[in-house]
Design a protein around this motif. Sequence first.
Motif, PDB file in Angstrom:
ATOM      1  N   ASN A  14       0.846  -1.196   0.000  1.00  0.00           N
ATOM      2  CA  ASN A  14       0.000   0.000   0.000  1.00  0.00           C
ATOM      3  C   ASN A  14       0.881   1.245   0.000  1.00  0.00           C
ATOM      4  OD1 ASN A  14      -1.946   1.955   0.235  1.00  0.00           O
ATOM      5  ND2 ASN A  14      -2.380   1.550   2.401  1.00  0.00           N
ATOM      6  N   LEU A  15       1.046   1.832  -1.177  1.00  0.00           N
ATOM      7  CA  LEU A  15       1.940   2.979  -1.311  1.00  0.00           C
ATOM      8  C   LEU A  15       1.182   4.286  -1.478  1.00  0.00           C
ATOM      9  CD1 LEU A  15       4.534   1.373  -3.766  1.00  0.00           C
ATOM     10  CD2 LEU A  15       4.466   1.277  -1.265  1.00  0.00           C
ATOM     11  N   THR A  16      -0.101   4.263  -1.158  1.00  0.00           N
ATOM     12  CA  THR A  16      -0.933   5.456  -1.352  1.00  0.00           C
ATOM     13  C   THR A  16      -1.422   6.031  -0.029  1.00  0.00           C
ATOM     14  OG1 THR A  16      -2.921   4.102  -1.627  1.00  0.00           O
ATOM     15  CG2 THR A  16      -1.681   4.657  -3.620  1.00  0.00           C
ATOM     16  N   GLY A  17      -0.772   5.651   1.055  1.00  0.00           N
ATOM     17  CA  GLY A  17      -1.163   6.176   2.358  1.00  0.00           C
ATOM     18  C   GLY A  17      -0.784   7.635   2.518  1.00  0.00           C
ATOM     19  N   PRO A  18      -1.057   8.205   3.697  1.00  0.00           N
ATOM     20  CA  PRO A  18      -0.784   9.630   3.934  1.00  0.00           C
ATOM     21  C   PRO A  18       0.683   9.978   3.723  1.00  0.00           C
ATOM     22  CG  PRO A  18      -2.100   8.687   5.714  1.00  0.00           C
ATOM     23  CD  PRO A  18      -1.640   7.538   4.877  1.00  0.00           C
ATOM     24  N   GLN A  19       0.914  11.159   3.176  1.00  0.00           N
ATOM     25  CA  GLN A  19       2.268  11.668   3.018  1.00  0.00           C
ATOM     26  C   GLN A  19       2.752  12.273   4.335  1.00  0.00           C
ATOM     27  OE1 GLN A  19       4.367  12.045  -0.101  1.00  0.00           O
ATOM     28  NE2 GLN A  19       3.098  10.221  -0.417  1.00  0.00           N
ATOM     29  N   ILE A  20       4.060  12.308   4.505  1.00  0.00           N
ATOM     30  CA  ILE A  20       4.619  12.910   5.711  1.00  0.00           C
ATOM     31  C   ILE A  20       4.274  14.393   5.769  1.00  0.00           C
ATOM     32  CG2 ILE A  20       6.514  11.274   5.960  1.00  0.00           C
ATOM     33  CD1 ILE A  20       8.332  13.337   4.585  1.00  0.00           C
ATOM     34  N   GLN A  21       4.177  14.899   6.984  1.00  0.00           N
ATOM     35  CA  GLN A  21       3.911  16.314   7.230  1.00  0.00           C
ATOM     36  C   GLN A  21       5.020  16.856   8.130  1.00  0.00           C
ATOM     37  OE1 GLN A  21       1.314  17.960   5.761  1.00  0.00           O
ATOM     38  NE2 GLN A  21       0.797  16.030   4.727  1.00  0.00           N
ATOM     39  N   CYS A  22       5.614  17.959   7.740  1.00  0.00           N
ATOM     40  CA  CYS A  22       6.686  18.574   8.518  1.00  0.00           C
ATOM     41  C   CYS A  22       6.220  19.913   9.081  1.00  0.00           C
ATOM     42  CB  CYS A  22       7.929  18.770   7.641  1.00  0.00           C
ATOM     43  SG  CYS A  22       8.585  17.246   6.933  1.00  0.00           S
ATOM     44  N   GLY A  23       6.969  20.435  10.017  1.00  0.00           N
ATOM     45  CA  GLY A  23       6.659  21.730  10.596  1.00  0.00           C
ATOM     46  C   GLY A  23       6.071  21.670  11.981  1.00  0.00           C
ATOM     47  N   LYS A  24       5.951  20.470  12.550  1.00  0.00           N
ATOM     48  CA  LYS A  24       5.376  20.331  13.883  1.00  0.00           C
ATOM     49  C   LYS A  24       6.401  20.563  14.983  1.00  0.00           C
ATOM     50  CE  LYS A  24       1.981  16.961  12.201  1.00  0.00           C
ATOM     51  NZ  LYS A  24       1.467  15.566  12.321  1.00  0.00           N
ATOM     52  N   THR A  25       7.684  20.425  14.657  1.00  0.00           N
ATOM     53  CA  THR A  25       8.765  20.586  15.625  1.00  0.00           C
ATOM     54  C   THR A  25       9.748  21.614  15.100  1.00  0.00           C
ATOM     55  OG1 THR A  25       8.558  18.282  16.331  1.00  0.00           O
ATOM     56  CG2 THR A  25      10.627  19.401  16.855  1.00  0.00           C
ATOM     57  N   GLY A  26      10.169  22.526  15.950  1.00  0.00           N
ATOM     58  CA  GLY A  26      11.107  23.552  15.537  1.00  0.00           C
ATOM     59  C   GLY A  26      12.496  22.994  15.278  1.00  0.00           C
ATOM     60  N   LEU A  27      13.130  23.498  14.234  1.00  0.00           N
ATOM     61  CA  LEU A  27      14.472  23.067  13.882  1.00  0.00           C
ATOM     62  C   LEU A  27      15.393  24.272  13.783  1.00  0.00           C
ATOM     63  CD1 LEU A  27      13.679  20.542  10.980  1.00  0.00           C
ATOM     64  CD2 LEU A  27      14.126  19.976  13.377  1.00  0.00           C
ATOM     65  N   ASP A  28      16.606  24.124  14.292  1.00  0.00           N
ATOM     66  CA  ASP A  28      17.662  25.100  14.023  1.00  0.00           C
ATOM     67  C   ASP A  28      18.398  24.642  12.771  1.00  0.00           C
ATOM     68  OD1 ASP A  28      17.165  26.687  16.280  1.00  0.00           O
ATOM     69  OD2 ASP A  28      18.346  25.347  17.551  1.00  0.00           O
ATOM     70  N   THR A  29      18.649  25.557  11.855  1.00  0.00           N
ATOM     71  CA  THR A  29      19.306  25.194  10.606  1.00  0.00           C
ATOM     72  C   THR A  29      20.622  25.949  10.465  1.00  0.00           C
ATOM     73  OG1 THR A  29      18.099  26.905   9.376  1.00  0.00           O
ATOM     74  CG2 THR A  29      17.116  24.705   9.469  1.00  0.00           C
ATOM     75  N   TYR A  30      21.591  25.250   9.910  1.00  0.00           N
ATOM     76  CA  TYR A  30      22.915  25.811   9.667  1.00  0.00           C
ATOM     77  C   TYR A  30      23.265  25.477   8.213  1.00  0.00           C
ATOM     78  CZ  TYR A  30      22.798  25.296  14.759  1.00  0.00           C
ATOM     79  OH  TYR A  30      22.420  25.321  16.085  1.00  0.00           O
ATOM     80  N   SER A  31      23.379  26.478   7.375  1.00  0.00           N
ATOM     81  CA  SER A  31      23.573  26.260   5.948  1.00  0.00           C
ATOM     82  C   SER A  31      25.015  26.539   5.528  1.00  0.00           C
ATOM     83  CB  SER A  31      22.632  27.158   5.140  1.00  0.00           C
ATOM     84  OG  SER A  31      21.279  26.888   5.450  1.00  0.00           O
ATOM     85  N   ASP A  32      25.438  25.797   4.508  1.00  0.00           N
ATOM     86  CA  ASP A  32      26.736  26.013   3.871  1.00  0.00           C
ATOM     87  C   ASP A  32      27.891  25.927   4.861  1.00  0.00           C
ATOM     88  OD1 ASP A  32      25.626  26.390   1.303  1.00  0.00           O
ATOM     89  OD2 ASP A  32      25.188  28.493   1.763  1.00  0.00           O
ATOM     90  N   VAL A  33      27.857  24.916   5.705  1.00  0.00           N
ATOM     91  CA  VAL A  33      28.936  24.691   6.662  1.00  0.00           C
ATOM     92  C   VAL A  33      30.088  23.985   5.942  1.00  0.00           C
ATOM     93  CG1 VAL A  33      29.599  23.536   8.800  1.00  0.00           C
ATOM     94  CG2 VAL A  33      27.309  24.550   8.580  1.00  0.00           C
ATOM     95  N   LEU A  34      31.231  24.616   5.881  1.00  0.00           N
ATOM     96  CA  LEU A  34      32.403  24.052   5.222  1.00  0.00           C
ATOM     97  C   LEU A  34      32.997  22.959   6.108  1.00  0.00           C
ATOM     98  CD1 LEU A  34      34.486  24.259   2.853  1.00  0.00           C
ATOM     99  CD2 LEU A  34      35.778  25.813   4.336  1.00  0.00           C
TER     100      LEU A  34
END
Length: 316
Positions: A14-34
């Motif tokens: 069964n591959l037609t079940g609900p899709q994941i939902q994001c945004g329920k938990t806060g995330l800290d993001t760090y971009s372009d870390v060398l």
Amino acid sequence: MAPSDTSTSIVLTNLTGPQIQCGKTGLDTYSDVLFATPTGPSGQPHPLKMDIQAPQGVSRAPLVVYVTGGGFISAGKTNGLNLRSYVAEAGFVVASVEYRTVSDGATWVDGVSDVKAAIRYLRAHADQYRIDPARVAVWGESAGGYLASLVGVTAGMSEFDVGENLDQSSAVRAVVDKFGPSDLARLSDDFDPATRRAWLAPETAAARYAGVGAGRSLLDNPSAVAGADPITYVDRFDPPFLLMHGSADTLVSPSQTLLLHTALRATGVDSTRLVLTGANHGDLAFLGSPAAALPWSTQEVMDGLVQFLHTHLAPA
């Protein structure tokens, strides 16, 4: 397409079940870390960066290093954002890393070394990103799944640990390999003769990444190809694996994960293989096909991945 043996696998239908939902938990993001600057073929520095997501309100979390796919040609660290966010919101620090490809004149040795360099960097900076350095996994898709498996089965092999932070380990406690190759000479075993001939032609991206030599195919240099295969390095000390494949994958033969799964189990390694009935290759970034990616972002499939990580990255 030849059907793949599923007698030792878990089959999802069964591959037609609900899709994941994001945004329920806060995330800290760090971009372009060398995290590393290896030298390219022309002698020029090649900066490698990562994007990191860390769950808020957690003092120390296990680390999952994400390795994107791209057919050995590209490795965009911004790929799979919804999948990475879902895992991070489940309580993991997730770092999506760049690695060198054939477009950079690289081979698999460089790619493995790059992912290991990222793991060592993150362990060295564990305090900064609130990582528990004792709990680390690697997760890859397609070409990234191939590299993730190689990282898992080459722990302790010093030839792949080059660069900085060599006082840190690059070993992992768990591997997630989604539809990655494991035995490159058999990459197209499940396909029709014309497709097999195309995959085994000289100068394919896979042949170039395996380092077979100019003008050669995956069949022309067996020793080089064997050296590039994750299956070559399997032994009883390898970490637990979760292998995932679509039964209708038209880019990487579904039997590729079965070969690795069988080899791991034969040595006593904890290996689980999930087969998604009717699913195609799920690397959205490489295919540019939302329909192909949808079975891979269902809640059922992603919750299985998250549960595997929770189980094998639990506190000792």
